[in-house]
Design an enzyme around this catalytic site. Structure first.
Site, PDB file in Angstrom:
ATOM      1  CG  ASP A  18      -1.952   0.922   1.159  1.00  0.00           C
ATOM      2  OD1 ASP A  18      -2.471   1.280  -0.005  1.00  0.00           O
ATOM      3  OD2 ASP A  18      -2.348   1.329   2.258  1.00  0.00           O
ATOM      4  N   GLY A  19       0.157   2.140  -0.669  1.00  0.00           N
ATOM      5  CA  GLY A  19       1.029   3.589  -0.509  1.00  0.00           C
ATOM      6  C   GLY A  19       1.600   4.193  -1.782  1.00  0.00           C
ATOM      7  N   GLY A  21       0.248   5.176  -4.793  1.00  0.00           N
ATOM      8  CA  GLY A  21      -0.553   6.376  -5.073  1.00  0.00           C
ATOM      9  C   GLY A  21       0.052   7.626  -4.104  1.00  0.00           C
ATOM     10  NE  ARG A  31      -4.079   6.883  -7.104  1.00  0.00           N
ATOM     11  CZ  ARG A  31      -4.061   6.554  -6.085  1.00  0.00           C
ATOM     12  NH1 ARG A  31      -3.792   7.392  -4.916  1.00  0.00           N
ATOM     13  NH2 ARG A  31      -4.333   5.252  -5.770  1.00  0.00           N
ATOM     14  CD  GLU A  65     -12.922  -5.566  -2.869  1.00  0.00           C
ATOM     15  OE1 GLU A  65     -13.713  -6.431  -2.917  1.00  0.00           O
ATOM     16  OE2 GLU A  65     -11.718  -5.689  -2.712  1.00  0.00           O
ATOM     17  CG  ASN A  66      -7.504  -2.340  -6.179  1.00  0.00           C
ATOM     18  OD1 ASN A  66      -6.488  -2.966  -6.281  1.00  0.00           O
ATOM     19  ND2 ASN A  66      -7.750  -1.323  -5.256  1.00  0.00           N
ATOM     20  CD1 TRP A  67     -12.229  -5.118 -10.541  1.00  0.00           C
ATOM     21  CD2 TRP A  67     -11.400  -4.066 -12.418  1.00  0.00           C
ATOM     22  NE1 TRP A  67     -11.639  -6.016 -11.168  1.00  0.00           N
ATOM     23  CE2 TRP A  67     -11.171  -5.559 -12.424  1.00  0.00           C
ATOM     24  CE3 TRP A  67     -11.180  -3.716 -13.608  1.00  0.00           C
ATOM     25  CZ2 TRP A  67     -10.464  -6.258 -13.389  1.00  0.00           C
ATOM     26  CZ3 TRP A  67     -10.602  -4.115 -14.699  1.00  0.00           C
ATOM     27  CH2 TRP A  67     -10.016  -5.456 -14.310  1.00  0.00           C
TER      28      TRP A  67
END
Length: 240
Positions: A18-19, A21, A31, A65-67
Site C-alpha cells: 500500500d501507498g 499513489g 499516481r 475492489e480496485n476496479w
C-alpha cells in the site's frame, strides 16, 4: 549465504503493498508513477527472499475492489502488469523464482491472461522462491468461488456433505498448493486487511508499517522478519 535469523523467521510472507499513489502524489507526480516505483520495489524484495529464509512470497497487486478506481488508473495498472511480466520473465526464471497468480482471471484482458499463463509455465520448475501475485483478487470472492466448486462436487456425488470440515474448503481455494502465510505485512500506515487472504491468515502474525511501499527497502523487510522471530505463536493454545 543464509541469514542467521532466517531459521526463526517466517516461511511464507504475504504483503499488502500500500501507498504507491500517495508516494507519487507527495512528489507532485501522477499516481501511476508510484505504481511503477512499487513494481521496482517488488523486484528488490523478491530477490531478498532466499537470503532471508523466505520460501513463499505473496503480494497483493490488484483487488476486486480496485476496479472502482478511475478508468485511467485501472488501464495504466493493467498495462503495467503486462509490461512487468514481459520485462521480468527471464530474470525471474534465471533467479529460480516460480510465479503463480491467484484471483479471478475472467475479467482480465486476453493479452494479460496469456502472459500470466506464459510466465507460470516458464517458471513452473523453479524452486528457489515461490512468488504468488494476487491479481483481481478478493478474499470473499475467493471463498465464494471455492464454495461454488465444493457445492458442484457435492451435487455430483463426488463429495459427501457430512464429511465437509474446515480442512475441506482449503482444497478449493486459489491457494490450495501453498502453505498459509506466517506473516502478513501492510505498508503505508493503514491498519486493516482489506479482504486479503481472509481464510488463510486466520492465525497469521500481522505487521503494519508506516513506510509507503515504494520506500520499503530490503533492510526494512529484514527488520520486520527479525521482529517476527521474537514472537510466540500459540495458534489459540496456551504455552505452559
Amino acid at each position: 549465504m543464509l541469514d542467521p535469523m532466517a531459521h526463526a523467521g517466517p516461511r511464507h510472507v504475504a504483503i499488502i503493498m500500500d501507498g504507491n499513489g500517495r508516494w507519487a502524489q507527495a512528489r507532485g507526480r501522477p499516481r501511476l508513477l508510484g505504481h511503477r516505483a512499487g513494481a521496482r520495489r517488488v523486484r528488490e524484495i523478491v530477490a531478498a527472499c532466499p537470503d532471508l529464509g523466505v520460501d513463499y512470497l505473496t503480494i497483493f497487486a490488484f483487488s476486486t475492489e480496485n476496479w472502482k478506481r478511475t478508468q485511467a488508473e485501472v488501464s495504466g495498472l493493467m498495462s503495467l502488469f503486462r509490461r512487468y511480466i514481459e520485462s521480468e520473465a527471464q530474470t525471474l526464471l534465471a533467479e529460480g523464482t516460480r510465479v503463480r497468480f491467484i484471483g479471478d482471471r475472467v475479467r482480465l484482458d486476453s493479452k494479460l491472461r496469456s502472459l500470466m499463463d506464459m510466465i507460470e509455465a516458464l517458471t513452473a520448475h523453479n524452486t528457489r522462491v515461490n512468488l504468488t501475485i494476487a491479481l483481481n483478487y478478493g478474499g470473499r470472492d475467493e471463498v465464494a468461488r471455492a464454495t461454488k466448486r465444493l457445492a458442484r462436487d457435492v451435487a455430483a456425488g463426488r463429495l459427501d456433505p457430512e464429511e465437509v470440515s474446515d480442512e475441506t474448503l482449503p482444497r478449493y481455494l486459489d491457494t490450495h498448493v501453498l502453505p498459509d502465510p506466517d506473516l502478513v505485512i501492510r505498508t503505508s500506515g493503514e491498519a486493516r486487511i482489506s479482504n486479503f487472504l481472509l481464510w488463510q491468515s486466520a492465525y497469521s502474525e500481522y505487521e503494519f508499517v508506516d513506510t509507503l511501499w515504494p520506500d520499503f527497502t530490503r533492510e526494512q523487510f529484514k527488520a520486520v522478519l527479525t521482529r517476527y522471530g521474537a514472537r510466540e505463536r500459540r495458534y489459540g493454545g496456551v504455552v505452559a
